[in-house]
Design an enzyme around this catalytic site. Structure first.
Site, PDB file in Angstrom:
ATOM      1  CG  HIS A  17       7.854 -13.592   7.443  1.00  0.00           C
ATOM      2  ND1 HIS A  17       7.810 -14.403   6.346  1.00  0.00           N
ATOM      3  CD2 HIS A  17       7.016 -12.556   7.181  1.00  0.00           C
ATOM      4  CE1 HIS A  17       6.974 -13.902   5.454  1.00  0.00           C
ATOM      5  NE2 HIS A  17       6.484 -12.774   5.932  1.00  0.00           N
ATOM      6  CE  LYS A  41      -3.137 -12.199  -0.433  1.00  0.00           C
ATOM      7  NZ  LYS A  41      -2.008 -11.914   0.474  1.00  0.00           N
ATOM      8  NE  ARG A  90       8.235  -5.740   3.005  1.00  0.00           N
ATOM      9  CZ  ARG A  90       7.466  -6.483   2.246  1.00  0.00           C
ATOM     10  NH1 ARG A  90       7.894  -7.635   1.817  1.00  0.00           N
ATOM     11  NH2 ARG A  90       6.264  -6.079   1.890  1.00  0.00           N
ATOM     12  CB  SER A 129       6.310 -14.568   0.831  1.00  0.00           C
ATOM     13  OG  SER A 129       6.530 -14.606   2.210  1.00  0.00           O
TER      14      SER A 129
HETATM   15  O1  PNS Z   1       1.411 -11.361   5.208  1.00  0.00           O
HETATM   16  P1  PNS Z   1       0.294 -10.477   4.753  1.00  0.00           P
HETATM   17  O2  PNS Z   1      -0.461 -11.129   3.613  1.00  0.00           O
HETATM   18  O3  PNS Z   1       0.745  -9.076   4.421  1.00  0.00           O
HETATM   19  O4  PNS Z   1      -0.722 -10.380   6.014  1.00  0.00           O
HETATM   20  C1  PNS Z   1      -1.924  -9.646   5.930  1.00  0.00           C
HETATM   21  C2  PNS Z   1      -2.815  -9.911   7.157  1.00  0.00           C
HETATM   22  C3  PNS Z   1      -3.008 -11.412   7.341  1.00  0.00           C
HETATM   23  C4  PNS Z   1      -2.181  -9.343   8.390  1.00  0.00           C
HETATM   24  C5  PNS Z   1      -4.164  -9.189   6.941  1.00  0.00           C
HETATM   25  O5  PNS Z   1      -4.612  -9.436   5.627  1.00  0.00           O
HETATM   26  C6  PNS Z   1      -5.259  -9.656   7.914  1.00  0.00           C
HETATM   27  O6  PNS Z   1      -5.149  -9.461   9.099  1.00  0.00           O
HETATM   28  N1  PNS Z   1      -6.317 -10.277   7.358  1.00  0.00           N
HETATM   29  C7  PNS Z   1      -7.423 -10.824   8.109  1.00  0.00           C
HETATM   30  C8  PNS Z   1      -8.711 -10.073   7.764  1.00  0.00           C
HETATM   31  C9  PNS Z   1      -8.693  -8.742   8.497  1.00  0.00           C
HETATM   32  O7  PNS Z   1      -8.853  -8.698   9.695  1.00  0.00           O
HETATM   33  N2  PNS Z   1      -8.425  -7.645   7.747  1.00  0.00           N
HETATM   34  C10 PNS Z   1      -8.119  -6.342   8.363  1.00  0.00           C
HETATM   35  C11 PNS Z   1      -9.161  -5.321   8.202  1.00  0.00           C
HETATM   36  S1  PNS Z   1      -9.447  -4.840   6.536  1.00  0.00           S
END
Ligand code: PNS
Length: 164
Positions: A17, A41, A90, A129
């Site tokens: 990150h 989660k 990645r 993570s």
């Molecule tokens: O670190 P991560 O868990 O891969 O991040 C995922 C994240 C936070 C980028 C994604 O889940 C997100 O933006 N969630 C907020 C809800 C949302 O807007 N979802 C996208 C449309 S389905």
């Protein structure tokens, strides 16, 4: 001013990150790193703890702001008047999921939120993570994965969990 949001769970922040944060902060005038408060989660660290860790890890990057959000990214971005989201890629396996989210966000923001992908530096391509947490939970050495102060907090957390 060119601004972007780097959203994520950051549970906890890793060198992967931080590599993306460093590089994105050079491309944009201001980068908001924002922790998703995801009620579905069960994270290892609270949102407040994750924000604090990110603040500490980015304290030498003056144009990086740390924040948190709940709900949809497109709503949060609209509130902040930011039109670019940053995500790290990645491996090919990340691509399908990321493409779908990026396209959903673009579609439902009416073209207001674009996603910019940065490919993770090769030395961090294996890092996530989840694997860091799994490794640390068995007292594995995670010094190459996260800053020292983050490693300490992870080991501490697992020690508490084992005692609970
Ligand atoms: O670190 P991560 O868990 O891969 O991040 C995922 C994240 C936070 C980028 C994604 O889940 C997100 O933006 N969630 C907020 C809800 C949302 O807007 N979802 C996208 C449309 S389905």
């Amino acid at each position: 001013m060119k601004a972007a949001i780097y959203p994520g769970s950051f549970d906890p922040v890793t060198y992967g990150h931080l590599d993306i944060i460093k590089r994105a902060s050079k491309i944009f005038d201001e980068l908001t790193v924002s922790v998703l408060n995801n009620k579905t989660k069960t994270p290892l660290f609270s949102v407040e703890e994750r924000v604090k860790m990110l603040e500490e890890a980015t304290k030498d990057m003056p144009n990086v702001v740390v924040d948190s959000f709940s709900g949809l990214l497109i709503d949060y971005a609209r509130e902040k008047d930011i039109h670019v989201a940053i995500r790290g890629l990645r491996a090919f396996t990340d691509f399908e999921y990321e493409l779908q989210i990026a396209q959903t966000n673009r579609k439902f923001s009416g073209g207001d939120l674009d996603t910019m992908f940065l490919t993770t530096s090769l030395e961090y391509a294996y890092l996530s993570s989840s694997t860091v947490k799994e490794f640390a939970s068995f007292d594995g050495d995670i010094s190459q994965c996260v800053p020292e102060f983050v490693a300490k907090l992870i080991y501490e957390k697992y020690r508490h969990l084992r005692q609970a």
